[in-house]
Design a protein around this motif. Sequence first.
Motif, PDB file in Angstrom:
ATOM      1  N   ALA A 124       0.351   6.105   4.978  1.00 32.54           N
ATOM      2  CA  ALA A 124       0.756   4.725   4.713  1.00 32.54           C
ATOM      3  C   ALA A 124       2.115   4.418   5.342  1.00 32.54           C
ATOM      4  CB  ALA A 124       0.804   4.478   3.210  1.00 32.54           C
ATOM      5  N   SER A 147      -6.577   0.101  -0.083  1.00 35.33           N
ATOM      6  CA  SER A 147      -6.713   0.414   1.345  1.00 35.33           C
ATOM      7  C   SER A 147      -7.742  -0.471   2.032  1.00 35.33           C
ATOM      8  CB  SER A 147      -7.071   1.887   1.521  1.00 35.33           C
ATOM      9  OG  SER A 147      -6.009   2.707   1.092  1.00 35.33           O
ATOM     10  N   SER A 163      -4.782   3.956   7.227  1.00 45.35           N
ATOM     11  CA  SER A 163      -5.045   3.517   5.857  1.00 45.35           C
ATOM     12  C   SER A 163      -6.325   4.144   5.321  1.00 45.35           C
ATOM     13  CB  SER A 163      -5.142   1.986   5.796  1.00 45.35           C
ATOM     14  OG  SER A 163      -3.918   1.382   6.167  1.00 45.35           O
ATOM     15  N   MET A 187      -6.606   6.812   2.251  1.00 47.17           N
ATOM     16  CA  MET A 187      -7.486   6.571   1.113  1.00 47.17           C
ATOM     17  C   MET A 187      -8.376   7.778   0.854  1.00 47.17           C
ATOM     18  SD  MET A 187     -10.397   3.586   0.705  1.00 47.17           S
ATOM     19  CE  MET A 187     -11.363   4.297   2.065  1.00 47.17           C
ATOM     20  N   SER A 192      -5.928   3.998  -4.287  1.00 40.59           N
ATOM     21  CA  SER A 192      -6.750   3.978  -3.074  1.00 40.59           C
ATOM     22  C   SER A 192      -7.531   2.682  -2.913  1.00 40.59           C
ATOM     23  CB  SER A 192      -7.717   5.164  -3.065  1.00 40.59           C
ATOM     24  OG  SER A 192      -8.577   5.114  -4.203  1.00 40.59           O
ATOM     25  N   GLN A 251       0.829  -1.208   0.000  1.00 38.57           N
ATOM     26  CA  GLN A 251       0.000   0.000   0.000  1.00 38.57           C
ATOM     27  C   GLN A 251       0.861   1.254   0.000  1.00 38.57           C
ATOM     28  OE1 GLN A 251      -3.767   1.267   2.635  1.00 38.57           O
ATOM     29  NE2 GLN A 251      -1.878   1.289   3.822  1.00 38.57           N
TER      30      GLN A 251
END
Length: 322
Positions: free
Chosen positions: A288, A185, A273, A277, A182, A170
Amino acid sequence: MNPAYSVLFFTCLSGAGYGMLAVLGIGVLFDMLPRGFVFGIVAMGACLGLITAGLLCSTLHLHHPERAWRAFSQWRSSWLSREGVAAVATFIPAAVLALGWLFPAVINATLWKLGAFASVFGAIITVLCTAMIYASLKPVQQWRITLSSIPLVPFTYFGFALAGGMAWTQLLLFIFEGSRASGISIPTCIILAIAWWVKLLYWKQVDTQANAHNLLDATGLKESWENIHAFDSPHTEQNYLQKEMGYQVARKHRDFLRRTAWSGGGILPILLSLVGMWAGGPAASACALLAVALFMLGTLVERWLFFAEAMHTSSLYYDNKG
């Protein structure tokens, strides 16, 4: 047991590395990853770097690291030996996977996906062998914990390896793809949640399952000696077995470390996360990165507890009830 820091770093780093290798392999199989040269270098560099760093840490645990090669000969009976063989063998398809990014004109799509499939398989087998090193040890009750006859230690190792792999992937996708990445996520959050849920189940079973061993097991005496007990301690001070096999962590410290592990290594990375996103851009990469750092720290605490809470049967000889 007394946690050895070399083993802690080995299991955490190599676990995340093999998890990342599996995630990258799956991404290649389903054409979900960028084919760019730079992404390939960074992704495979991070992946193989984690694996190599973990394996190097494992050699620090050996009294004679120069003799480590001998462990490969016992693969028929030893999970440690099988792990070594699987770890080395997995480097071959991983190299093919890396070359597919570096030299796409040489490694065609079919060969690249074959290397990806073999990398996923090799990563799974290696993590399984690592987990079974501990899950196969009958004298340690905490490493043979089950839920409805299902051994939980292998599932915790798989869960944390895959969660680490998703968190690292990620991070790279946010750096290289931005908001277009995204979509990773939500799967990352789900896998993180499952990994820590399994760990919470494991801790619950550790706290509630009765110890299957007794003083007869520790002394090797016959089962007919049901009322055997120790009149006095066999030593006036702690010896090696008591320090290494009977290591204990206070309950208040154990509970605090458990909460620290699952909240810092699980809840916060999931929240970060989701924020990444939603935010996109550089903020997503920052979230991240922080999620990866917190997950790795949480995993280190979890793995320390994994060893510190384990009680070898031999400790019962010293009237240690665990």
